[in-house]
Design a protein around this motif. Structure first.
Motif, PDB file in Angstrom:
ATOM      1  N   GLY A  55       0.794  -1.215   0.000  1.00 31.87           N
ATOM      2  CA  GLY A  55       0.000   0.000   0.000  1.00 31.87           C
ATOM      3  C   GLY A  55       0.824   1.262   0.000  1.00 31.87           C
ATOM      4  O   GLY A  55       0.310   2.327   0.291  1.00 31.87           O
ATOM      5  N   GLY A  56       2.115   1.167  -0.332  1.00 29.52           N
ATOM      6  CA  GLY A  56       2.976   2.334  -0.287  1.00 29.52           C
ATOM      7  C   GLY A  56       2.966   3.110  -1.581  1.00 29.52           C
ATOM      8  O   GLY A  56       1.966   3.185  -2.289  1.00 29.52           O
ATOM      9  N   SER A  57       4.112   3.659  -1.897  1.00 32.50           N
ATOM     10  CA  SER A  57       4.212   4.571  -3.027  1.00 32.50           C
ATOM     11  C   SER A  57       4.256   3.865  -4.365  1.00 32.50           C
ATOM     12  O   SER A  57       4.240   4.512  -5.401  1.00 32.50           O
ATOM     13  N   GLY A  58       4.330   2.515  -4.372  1.00 26.83           N
ATOM     14  CA  GLY A  58       4.390   1.810  -5.643  1.00 26.83           C
ATOM     15  C   GLY A  58       5.708   2.008  -6.341  1.00 26.83           C
ATOM     16  O   GLY A  58       5.761   2.067  -7.564  1.00 26.83           O
ATOM     17  N   GLU A  59       6.780   2.125  -5.583  1.00 29.05           N
ATOM     18  CA  GLU A  59       8.092   2.300  -6.180  1.00 29.05           C
ATOM     19  C   GLU A  59       8.414   1.140  -7.089  1.00 29.05           C
ATOM     20  O   GLU A  59       7.977   0.020  -6.885  1.00 29.05           O
ATOM     21  N   ALA A  60       9.234   1.414  -8.081  1.00 27.19           N
ATOM     22  CA  ALA A  60       9.643   0.386  -9.023  1.00 27.19           C
ATOM     23  C   ALA A  60      11.125   0.531  -9.287  1.00 27.19           C
ATOM     24  O   ALA A  60      11.717   1.578  -9.043  1.00 27.19           O
ATOM     25  N   ILE A  61      11.721  -0.556  -9.792  1.00 28.11           N
ATOM     26  CA  ILE A  61      13.136  -0.533 -10.162  1.00 28.11           C
ATOM     27  C   ILE A  61      13.237  -0.717 -11.656  1.00 28.11           C
ATOM     28  O   ILE A  61      12.612  -1.605 -12.227  1.00 28.11           O
ATOM     29  N   VAL A  62      14.010   0.120 -12.294  1.00 37.09           N
ATOM     30  CA  VAL A  62      14.310  -0.028 -13.709  1.00 37.09           C
ATOM     31  C   VAL A  62      15.799  -0.293 -13.818  1.00 37.09           C
ATOM     32  O   VAL A  62      16.610   0.500 -13.361  1.00 37.09           O
ATOM     33  N   GLY A  63      16.158  -1.402 -14.415  1.00 31.27           N
ATOM     34  CA  GLY A  63      17.575  -1.715 -14.583  1.00 31.27           C
ATOM     35  C   GLY A  63      17.946  -3.004 -13.904  1.00 31.27           C
ATOM     36  O   GLY A  63      17.129  -3.658 -13.263  1.00 31.27           O
ATOM     37  N   ASP A  64      19.213  -3.362 -14.065  1.00 33.02           N
ATOM     38  CA  ASP A  64      19.729  -4.595 -13.485  1.00 33.02           C
ATOM     39  C   ASP A  64      20.150  -4.325 -12.048  1.00 33.02           C
ATOM     40  O   ASP A  64      21.033  -3.517 -11.797  1.00 33.02           O
ATOM     41  N   ALA A  65      19.526  -5.024 -11.102  1.00 27.08           N
ATOM     42  CA  ALA A  65      19.740  -4.681  -9.704  1.00 27.08           C
ATOM     43  C   ALA A  65      19.354  -5.832  -8.808  1.00 27.08           C
ATOM     44  O   ALA A  65      18.709  -6.794  -9.223  1.00 27.08           O
ATOM     45  N   VAL A  66      19.777  -5.720  -7.550  1.00 26.82           N
ATOM     46  CA  VAL A  66      19.278  -6.577  -6.480  1.00 26.82           C
ATOM     47  C   VAL A  66      18.453  -5.691  -5.563  1.00 26.82           C
ATOM     48  O   VAL A  66      18.899  -4.612  -5.165  1.00 26.82           O
ATOM     49  N   ALA A  67      17.241  -6.146  -5.235  1.00 25.20           N
ATOM     50  CA  ALA A  67      16.340  -5.350  -4.409  1.00 25.20           C
ATOM     51  C   ALA A  67      16.200  -5.979  -3.038  1.00 25.20           C
ATOM     52  O   ALA A  67      16.270  -7.195  -2.878  1.00 25.20           O
ATOM     53  N   LEU A  68      15.978  -5.127  -2.043  1.00 19.76           N
ATOM     54  CA  LEU A  68      15.727  -5.549  -0.672  1.00 19.76           C
ATOM     55  C   LEU A  68      14.289  -5.186  -0.338  1.00 19.76           C
ATOM     56  O   LEU A  68      13.912  -4.017  -0.397  1.00 19.76           O
ATOM     57  N   LEU A  69      13.470  -6.211  -0.004  1.00 21.37           N
ATOM     58  CA  LEU A  69      12.057  -6.006   0.255  1.00 21.37           C
ATOM     59  C   LEU A  69      11.713  -6.323   1.703  1.00 21.37           C
ATOM     60  O   LEU A  69      12.305  -7.212   2.311  1.00 21.37           O
ATOM     61  N   ASP A  70      10.737  -5.601   2.240  1.00 19.86           N
ATOM     62  CA  ASP A  70      10.199  -5.913   3.552  1.00 19.86           C
ATOM     63  C   ASP A  70       9.312  -7.151   3.422  1.00 19.86           C
ATOM     64  O   ASP A  70       8.412  -7.181   2.582  1.00 19.86           O
ATOM     65  N   PRO A  71       9.562  -8.206   4.230  1.00 21.01           N
ATOM     66  CA  PRO A  71       8.811  -9.449   4.047  1.00 21.01           C
ATOM     67  C   PRO A  71       7.344  -9.333   4.447  1.00 21.01           C
ATOM     68  O   PRO A  71       6.535 -10.145   4.011  1.00 21.01           O
TER      69      PRO A  71
END
Length: 244
Positions: A55-71
């Motif tokens: 329900g947050g800001s709907g952030e997105a990643i564009v590009g080659d990356a490793v993401a850290l998510l809240d479980p």
């Protein structure tokens, strides 16, 4: 050789065979978050932008990356740009490890600072990755071999073993290191101490591409035949290291 049982899985109601494979590999970071490897361009059709649920800001990643998510919420906490398409990701031995198939490398990310702290050359097209004690094991599909990286030796590649049948996936089990040989339709058990091939077992399936170890043995996913094989275990014991 180890006993092999072939299993043809049934789809749950509402599921259909076929379709693209999942585009994300998710592992839980100890205590706080989930690490996800994201790729923009690959041989299969991957989205150029991956948005995160919640329900947050709907952030997105564009590009080659490793993401850290809240479980809990699935919200994006942070991401680490890589500059090249990531493949497999694993956590252990104090770091987050990611393969870069197009560069033939494995990178280490510090989970506290979330920076890339090392880049290690392995074989061609590293697609599989698993962590055991003082070892990062890498399955190199392009060069048909397995590399062992030793964190205690400064992340040096301290051993390589050829896999003539291919190296599509890798897993750690109580008997040693298992490798899926996608060209040979076999799995190979590696002695992690002496770094040698202990046994190669046919899987009664076509194109094994994924592995999972359990108390029963090693489950093998065969992409070509659409089956699962259960390898009950090796017949050759793992021998202790020779005294030097």
């Amino acid at each position: 050789p180890g006993r092999v049982r072939r299993v043809r899985p049934k789809l749950a109601p509402g599921r259909q065979a076929g379709g693209p494979a999942p585009v994300r590999l998710v592992l839980r970071h100890p205590g706080v978050a989930i690490v996800v490897a994201l790729a923009v361009i690959a041989a299969v059709a991957l989205p150029t932008t991956i948005a995160f649920r919640g329900g947050g800001s709907g952030e997105a990643i564009v590009g080659d990356a490793v993401a850290l998510l809240d479980p809990e919420s699935g919200e994006l906490i942070d991401h680490v740009p890589l500059g090249s398409r990531p493949g497999a990701v694993a956590i252990g031995e104090g770091g987050v490890w990611v393969t870069l198939p197009d560069q033939g490398k494995v990178v280490e990310i510090d989970p506290e600072t979330r920076n890339v702290v090392d880049s290690i050359e392995v074989g061609a097209d590293p697609v599989g990755l698993v962590v055991s004690i003082d070892s990062i094991w890498v399955a190199n599909a392009g060069s048909s071999n397995v590399s062992r990286i030793s964190p205690s030796a400064g992340n040096e590649v301290v051993g390589t073993i050829d896999m003539p049948g291919g190296a599509a996936a890798i897993a750690v089990g109580p008997d040693g290191i298992w490798v899926a040989n996608n060209f040979g339709d076999t799995v190979t058990l590696i002695d992690p101490v002496n770094l040698r091939d202990l046994e190669t077992i046919p899987v009664d399936g076509d194109q094994p591409v994924a592995l999972a170890t359990t108390q029963e043995g090693v489950w093998v996913a065969n992409a070509g035949s659409g089956t699962l094989s259960l390898v009950s275990g090796p017949t050759t014991p793992v021998l202790p290291a020779e005294a030097g």
